[in-house]
Design a protein around this motif. Structure first.
Motif, PDB file in Angstrom:
ATOM      1  N   ALA A  99      15.136  17.251   2.094  1.00  0.00           N
ATOM      2  CA  ALA A  99      15.315  17.246   0.755  1.00  0.00           C
ATOM      3  C   ALA A  99      15.576  15.990   0.041  1.00  0.00           C
ATOM      4  O   ALA A  99      15.162  15.683  -1.111  1.00  0.00           O
ATOM      5  N   GLU A 100      16.400  15.233   0.554  1.00  0.00           N
ATOM      6  CA  GLU A 100      17.078  14.053   0.159  1.00  0.00           C
ATOM      7  C   GLU A 100      15.993  13.106   0.213  1.00  0.00           C
ATOM      8  O   GLU A 100      16.072  12.071  -0.827  1.00  0.00           O
ATOM      9  N   ASN A 101      15.203  12.981   1.151  1.00  0.00           N
ATOM     10  CA  ASN A 101      14.374  11.588   1.244  1.00  0.00           C
ATOM     11  C   ASN A 101      12.604  12.039   1.014  1.00  0.00           C
ATOM     12  O   ASN A 101      12.118  11.183   0.968  1.00  0.00           O
ATOM     13  N   ILE A 102      12.447  13.084   0.781  1.00  0.00           N
ATOM     14  CA  ILE A 102      10.900  13.397   0.813  1.00  0.00           C
ATOM     15  C   ILE A 102      10.283  13.162  -0.368  1.00  0.00           C
ATOM     16  O   ILE A 102       9.326  12.502  -0.403  1.00  0.00           O
ATOM     17  N   ARG A 103      11.171  13.057  -1.700  1.00  0.00           N
ATOM     18  CA  ARG A 103      10.479  12.366  -2.813  1.00  0.00           C
ATOM     19  C   ARG A 103      10.204  11.023  -2.817  1.00  0.00           C
ATOM     20  O   ARG A 103       9.044  10.612  -3.033  1.00  0.00           O
ATOM     21  N   GLU A 104      10.919  10.252  -2.017  1.00  0.00           N
ATOM     22  CA  GLU A 104      10.794   8.828  -1.825  1.00  0.00           C
ATOM     23  C   GLU A 104       9.501   8.644  -0.890  1.00  0.00           C
ATOM     24  O   GLU A 104       8.971   7.829  -0.916  1.00  0.00           O
ATOM     25  N   TYR A 105       9.324   9.277   0.082  1.00  0.00           N
ATOM     26  CA  TYR A 105       8.343   9.227   0.855  1.00  0.00           C
ATOM     27  C   TYR A 105       6.952   9.652   0.152  1.00  0.00           C
ATOM     28  O   TYR A 105       6.046   9.050   0.260  1.00  0.00           O
ATOM     29  N   LEU A 106       7.064  10.699  -0.532  1.00  0.00           N
ATOM     30  CA  LEU A 106       5.979  11.150  -1.393  1.00  0.00           C
ATOM     31  C   LEU A 106       5.528   9.891  -2.669  1.00  0.00           C
ATOM     32  O   LEU A 106       4.386   9.629  -2.766  1.00  0.00           O
ATOM     33  N   SER A 107       6.741   9.430  -2.844  1.00  0.00           N
ATOM     34  CA  SER A 107       6.241   8.202  -3.863  1.00  0.00           C
ATOM     35  C   SER A 107       5.785   7.020  -3.417  1.00  0.00           C
ATOM     36  O   SER A 107       4.760   6.370  -3.821  1.00  0.00           O
ATOM     37  N   MET A 108       6.308   6.796  -2.282  1.00  0.00           N
ATOM     38  CA  MET A 108       5.656   5.528  -1.384  1.00  0.00           C
ATOM     39  C   MET A 108       4.353   5.619  -1.023  1.00  0.00           C
ATOM     40  O   MET A 108       3.582   4.949  -1.140  1.00  0.00           O
ATOM     41  N   ARG A 109       3.939   7.088  -0.386  1.00  0.00           N
ATOM     42  CA  ARG A 109       2.574   7.390  -0.047  1.00  0.00           C
ATOM     43  C   ARG A 109       1.449   7.181  -1.406  1.00  0.00           C
ATOM     44  O   ARG A 109       0.691   6.592  -1.152  1.00  0.00           O
ATOM     45  N   GLN A 110       1.976   7.629  -2.288  1.00  0.00           N
ATOM     46  CA  GLN A 110       1.135   7.475  -3.580  1.00  0.00           C
ATOM     47  C   GLN A 110       0.982   6.103  -4.131  1.00  0.00           C
ATOM     48  O   GLN A 110      -0.102   5.765  -4.261  1.00  0.00           O
ATOM     49  N   PHE A 111       1.820   5.400  -3.874  1.00  0.00           N
ATOM     50  CA  PHE A 111       1.964   3.786  -4.274  1.00  0.00           C
ATOM     51  C   PHE A 111       1.022   3.245  -3.355  1.00  0.00           C
ATOM     52  O   PHE A 111       0.200   2.447  -3.706  1.00  0.00           O
ATOM     53  N   MET A 112       1.020   3.411  -2.162  1.00  0.00           N
ATOM     54  CA  MET A 112       0.247   2.986  -1.247  1.00  0.00           C
ATOM     55  C   MET A 112      -1.284   3.288  -1.251  1.00  0.00           C
ATOM     56  O   MET A 112      -2.563   2.254  -1.259  1.00  0.00           O
ATOM     57  N   GLU A 113      -1.619   4.436  -1.614  1.00  0.00           N
ATOM     58  CA  GLU A 113      -2.908   5.141  -2.154  1.00  0.00           C
ATOM     59  C   GLU A 113      -3.485   4.228  -3.156  1.00  0.00           C
ATOM     60  O   GLU A 113      -4.602   4.026  -3.254  1.00  0.00           O
ATOM     61  N   GLU A 114      -2.640   4.204  -4.077  1.00  0.00           N
ATOM     62  CA  GLU A 114      -3.007   3.620  -5.468  1.00  0.00           C
ATOM     63  C   GLU A 114      -3.387   2.092  -5.204  1.00  0.00           C
ATOM     64  O   GLU A 114      -4.486   1.599  -5.408  1.00  0.00           O
ATOM     65  N   LEU A 115      -2.916   1.444  -4.242  1.00  0.00           N
ATOM     66  CA  LEU A 115      -2.949  -0.118  -3.975  1.00  0.00           C
ATOM     67  C   LEU A 115      -4.368  -0.238  -3.189  1.00  0.00           C
ATOM     68  O   LEU A 115      -5.235  -0.858  -3.550  1.00  0.00           O
ATOM     69  N   ARG A 116      -4.416   0.875  -2.271  1.00  0.00           N
ATOM     70  CA  ARG A 116      -5.643   0.960  -1.546  1.00  0.00           C
ATOM     71  C   ARG A 116      -7.085   1.224  -2.319  1.00  0.00           C
ATOM     72  O   ARG A 116      -8.258   0.708  -2.278  1.00  0.00           O
ATOM     73  N   SER A 117      -6.724   1.954  -3.404  1.00  0.00           N
ATOM     74  CA  SER A 117      -8.055   2.473  -4.211  1.00  0.00           C
ATOM     75  C   SER A 117      -8.293   1.278  -5.157  1.00  0.00           C
ATOM     76  O   SER A 117      -9.155   1.110  -5.644  1.00  0.00           O
ATOM     77  N   GLY A 118      -7.204   0.356  -5.265  1.00  0.00           N
ATOM     78  CA  GLY A 118      -7.665  -0.785  -5.953  1.00  0.00           C
ATOM     79  C   GLY A 118      -8.077  -1.989  -5.286  1.00  0.00           C
ATOM     80  O   GLY A 118      -8.087  -2.888  -5.847  1.00  0.00           O
ATOM     81  N   GLY A 119      -8.532  -1.764  -3.994  1.00  0.00           N
ATOM     82  CA  GLY A 119      -8.866  -2.727  -3.184  1.00  0.00           C
ATOM     83  C   GLY A 119      -7.866  -3.424  -2.361  1.00  0.00           C
ATOM     84  O   GLY A 119      -8.191  -4.643  -1.578  1.00  0.00           O
ATOM     85  N   VAL A 120      -6.427  -3.025  -2.459  1.00  0.00           N
ATOM     86  CA  VAL A 120      -5.656  -3.809  -1.657  1.00  0.00           C
ATOM     87  C   VAL A 120      -5.500  -3.455  -0.263  1.00  0.00           C
ATOM     88  O   VAL A 120      -5.474  -2.338   0.195  1.00  0.00           O
ATOM     89  N   GLU A 121      -5.676  -4.579   0.817  1.00  0.00           N
ATOM     90  CA  GLU A 121      -5.700  -4.270   2.107  1.00  0.00           C
ATOM     91  C   GLU A 121      -4.043  -4.062   2.517  1.00  0.00           C
ATOM     92  O   GLU A 121      -3.544  -4.982   2.558  1.00  0.00           O
ATOM     93  N   THR A 122      -3.538  -2.752   2.649  1.00  0.00           N
ATOM     94  CA  THR A 122      -2.341  -2.599   3.188  1.00  0.00           C
ATOM     95  C   THR A 122      -2.117  -2.515   4.431  1.00  0.00           C
ATOM     96  O   THR A 122      -0.708  -2.302   5.044  1.00  0.00           O
ATOM     97  N   GLY A 123      -3.039  -2.415   5.561  1.00  0.00           N
ATOM     98  CA  GLY A 123      -2.767  -2.313   6.687  1.00  0.00           C
ATOM     99  C   GLY A 123      -2.614  -0.964   7.086  1.00  0.00           C
ATOM    100  O   GLY A 123      -2.202  -0.110   6.607  1.00  0.00           O
ATOM    101  N   GLY A 124      -2.212  -0.623   8.463  1.00  0.00           N
ATOM    102  CA  GLY A 124      -1.720   0.632   8.933  1.00  0.00           C
ATOM    103  C   GLY A 124      -0.379   0.848   9.683  1.00  0.00           C
ATOM    104  O   GLY A 124       0.238  -0.383   8.987  1.00  0.00           O
ATOM    105  N   PRO A 125      -0.082   1.734   9.880  1.00  0.00           N
ATOM    106  CA  PRO A 125       1.405   1.778  10.487  1.00  0.00           C
ATOM    107  C   PRO A 125       1.645   0.812  11.793  1.00  0.00           C
ATOM    108  O   PRO A 125       0.568   0.567  12.355  1.00  0.00           O
TER     109      PRO A 125
END
Length: 150
Positions: A99-125
């Protein structure tokens, strides 16, 4: 308590660790995937194949799991749903979503999706390592000991 595995993307080495723990402790363990999975012959280990489709396996895990169950997943929205239902989501790399860290994970996931949709190559895990395997095994052992499985 049961163990549910979001099995489509779960590394085989993690499945093997789970199979050993399930057999040793006789804990019901179900792998859920949209493809055929092989499991060892066992009274406590089974595979559930669901139809292909976006989040079908995730939705089935959330539908079937109960509060107190352990869910193995690297899928952050699924982990959030598991937490909301009172379960314990554990990443195959050995980190619990809480419960303490899930919001941070969700926010980072959303941020990375926005970068990818903007054409930024983010690489994989990063590649799955022996340290990841060991971290997972250690967390699993601690969890099962604490929650009556070991």
């Amino acid at each position: 308590m049961q163990i549910w595995v979001d099995a489509d993307a779960c590394p085989n080495v993690i499945k093997q660790i789970l199979f050993q723990a399930a057999e040793r402790l006789q804990i019901s363990t179900t792998l859920v995937a949209n493809q055929f999975l092989t499991t060892p012959p066992s009274r406590v280990i089974k595979a559930l194949q669901v139809p292909a489709g976006f989040d079908v396996a995730d939705n089935e895990i959330v539908r079937l799991m109960q509060a107190g169950d352990l869910v193995i997943t690297g899928d952050i929205p699924l982990a959030s749903d598991v937490l909301a239902k009172g379960g314990y989501p554990l990443n195959p790399r050995g980190s619990f979503y809480t419960a303490e860290n899930i919001r941070e994970y969700l926010s980072m996931r959303q941020f990375m999706e926005e970068l990818r949709s903007g054409g930024v190559e983010t690489g994989g895990p990063a590649a799955f390592s022996n340290a990841d395997r060991q971290a997972f095994a250690n967390q699993l052992d601690r969890f099962l000991t604490k929650h009556g499985g070991g």
